[in-house]
Design a protein around this motif. Structure first.
Motif: not given
Lengths: 280, 190
Positions: A201-222, A193-197
């Motif tokens: 458009g940029k891959k995040l390394d957690l913990p990651a700071s997010l600013t207002a109005k930023q779009s966040l996408t979390v995707s996964y794949q088995f 199982f693999e997930w990615q935040a």
């Protein structure tokens, strides 16, 4: 050779072929029969209050004994529906038994949270009953969702596909830190199982700071190809995304990731062989 | 004697043709085997092979009774996803085997009768050819039937082909009985 002897030889040859056909076909048929019907292994996390999940039961096509009803004595709020055929294969049928979870109410003293279920009581159409292992189901009491004014994120959309992939898109309403994504089954699945935040458009390394109005996408794949024995398990993960504000207050968001096996004949044959070895 | 052959031909036809409404055979095999037995009983003293056919029809009659009331399977699914169980296969295989023995008794019995009459070379030749066709398709069905346990699409198509051949060969047996009837035409009342 006389006509009578010739005819005798033909009859003998046909008898030998019929016998060989029976022996060969019964050998193949028996080799494709499960020693007994049973549940696949389930690794499910589900919320209460209207949450639901499916149990999958595999049985030989010719089995006269079928599942009549399923229940869990300790969790009366868990109701199971009648089995329905999910997949019909050459030698087996896979039945889907839907479970509906009523609100569990306040946690009483000494009660565990989440509620963990490893087995169910099954009644069969022939009047017999047995306790069957199903894997592990974790039912979480639903807490107030981090939505509306209070939540620093708003959910936009989510999608999942039968190929084992899925995505959730969110918008950040005020500065926040995504501290982690967790599920009880991530250690079980490992590399399967693999997930990615991604943010803007940029891959995040957690913990990651997010600013207002930023779009966040979390995707996964088995990653469960046919030759992986885990591919015959049912997985339903509540991927918990934990957000933390500068004040230290935390909020949770949830993304459901699901893997339901739709085995090929070859995959089912491998499963049957494994079951026969296990029960031998 | 003529009536005996006629009953035998009608019995074979009834046994061959299945018209089902809601799984119920409106031309039950029981009637077919009964007519075959009645027909053969009129001619069986002439040949021990007819007696074999009579006995086999009797066994088939006994098997067809539980089939008529649904206690034994009377048909098989031969296509993928509908494969039948071992017990259904055994019943079907025994039925096909008994049919073959019965047909052998009728065809070779007629051949022996024709050869003993010395003037019926054509009939004897036809009887042998009919038996060879019945045996060829019947043997193919006996060999193929167990494959229904592990049925695939190709097996299903082969069943259709050999099943059709078996049906046509059985029609040929009826034609043989009718021809025998005409060649040895002696009205009953004589």
């Amino acid at each position: 050779m006389s006509a009578r002897k010739k005819a005798g030889a033909v009859y003998l040859a046909v008898a030998a072929l019929v016998l060989a056909s029976w022996i060969g076909n019964i050998f193949v048929y028996r080799g494709n029969q499960l020693p007994a019907g049973g549940f696949l292994r389930h690794y499910i996390e589900a919320p209460d209050s209207g949450g639901s999940f499916n149990l999958l039961y595999v049985a030989n096509r010719q089995d006269n004994r079928q599942v009549a009803s399923v229940f869990v004595e300790d969790v009366p709020g868990l109701r199971f529906y009648q089995p329905a055929i999910q997949t019909e294969m050459r030698y087996q049928k896979i039945y889907r038994i839907m479970a509906q979870i009523d609100p569990l109410g306040e946690k009483s003293e000494g009660e565990q949270d989440p509620i963990v279920i490893h087995s169910v009581k099954v009644q069969y159409t022939d009047g017999t009953s047995s306790r069957e292992d199903i894997g592990e189901i974790r039912i979480f009491r639903q807490t107030a969702p981090s939505s509306g004014e209070k939540s620093p994120i708003s959910s936009l959309s989510s999608s999942s596909s039968s190929d084992g992939t899925g995505t959730a898109s969110m918008t950040v309403k005020r500065p926040v830190t995504l501290t982690g994504i967790s599920s009880a089954w991530l250690p079980v699945l490992g590399n399967a199982f693999e997930w990615q935040a991604n943010a803007s458009g940029k891959k995040l390394d957690l913990p990651a700071s997010l600013t207002a109005k930023q779009s966040l996408t979390v995707s996964y794949q088995f990653h469960l190809p046919e030759d992986n024995p885990l591919s015959m398990n049912v997985y339903e993960l509540m991927l918990k995304m934990t957000f933390q504000e500068d004040s230290g207050k935390t909020y949770d968001g949830t993304l459901i990731a699901e893997h339901v096996p739709y085995p090929s004949e070859a995959e089912m044959h491998a499963y049957v062989r494994a079951q026969r070895r296990e029960k031998a | 004697m003529r009536a005996a052959y006629s009953r035998l031909a009608w019995g074979l036809a009834l046994e061959l043709i299945d018209i089902r409404i809601q799984h119920f055979d409106i031309l039950p095999d029981v009637l077919g085997y009964l007519l075959i037995m009645i027909g053969l009983s009129g001619i069986q003293p002439q040949s021990k092979l007819f007696r074999v056919a009579w006995g086999t029809a009797g066994v088939q009659l006994l098997i067809s009774i539980p089939q008529l009331i649904g206690r034994l399977p009377s048909s098989l699914s031969l296509f993928p996803g509908e494969s039948s169980g071992v017990n259904d296969m055994i019943v079907s295989n025994v039925g096909t085997l008994l049919d073959l023995v019965m047909m052998y008794g009728i065809c070779i019995g007629i051949r022996e009768k024709a050869l003993s009459a010395e003037v019926c070379g054509d009939l004897a030749h036809m009887a042998l050819r009919v038996w060879q066709a019945v045996f060829g398709f019947g043997a193919a069905m006996l060999i193929l039937l167990p494959f229904a346990l592990n049925a695939g699409l190709v097996t299903g198509m082969l069943f259709l082909f050999f099943g059709l051949g078996d049906f046509i060969a059985s029609l040929w047996v009826i034609a043989l009985v009718r021809k025998t009837d005409r060649m040895f035409a002696v009205p009953d009342r004589l």
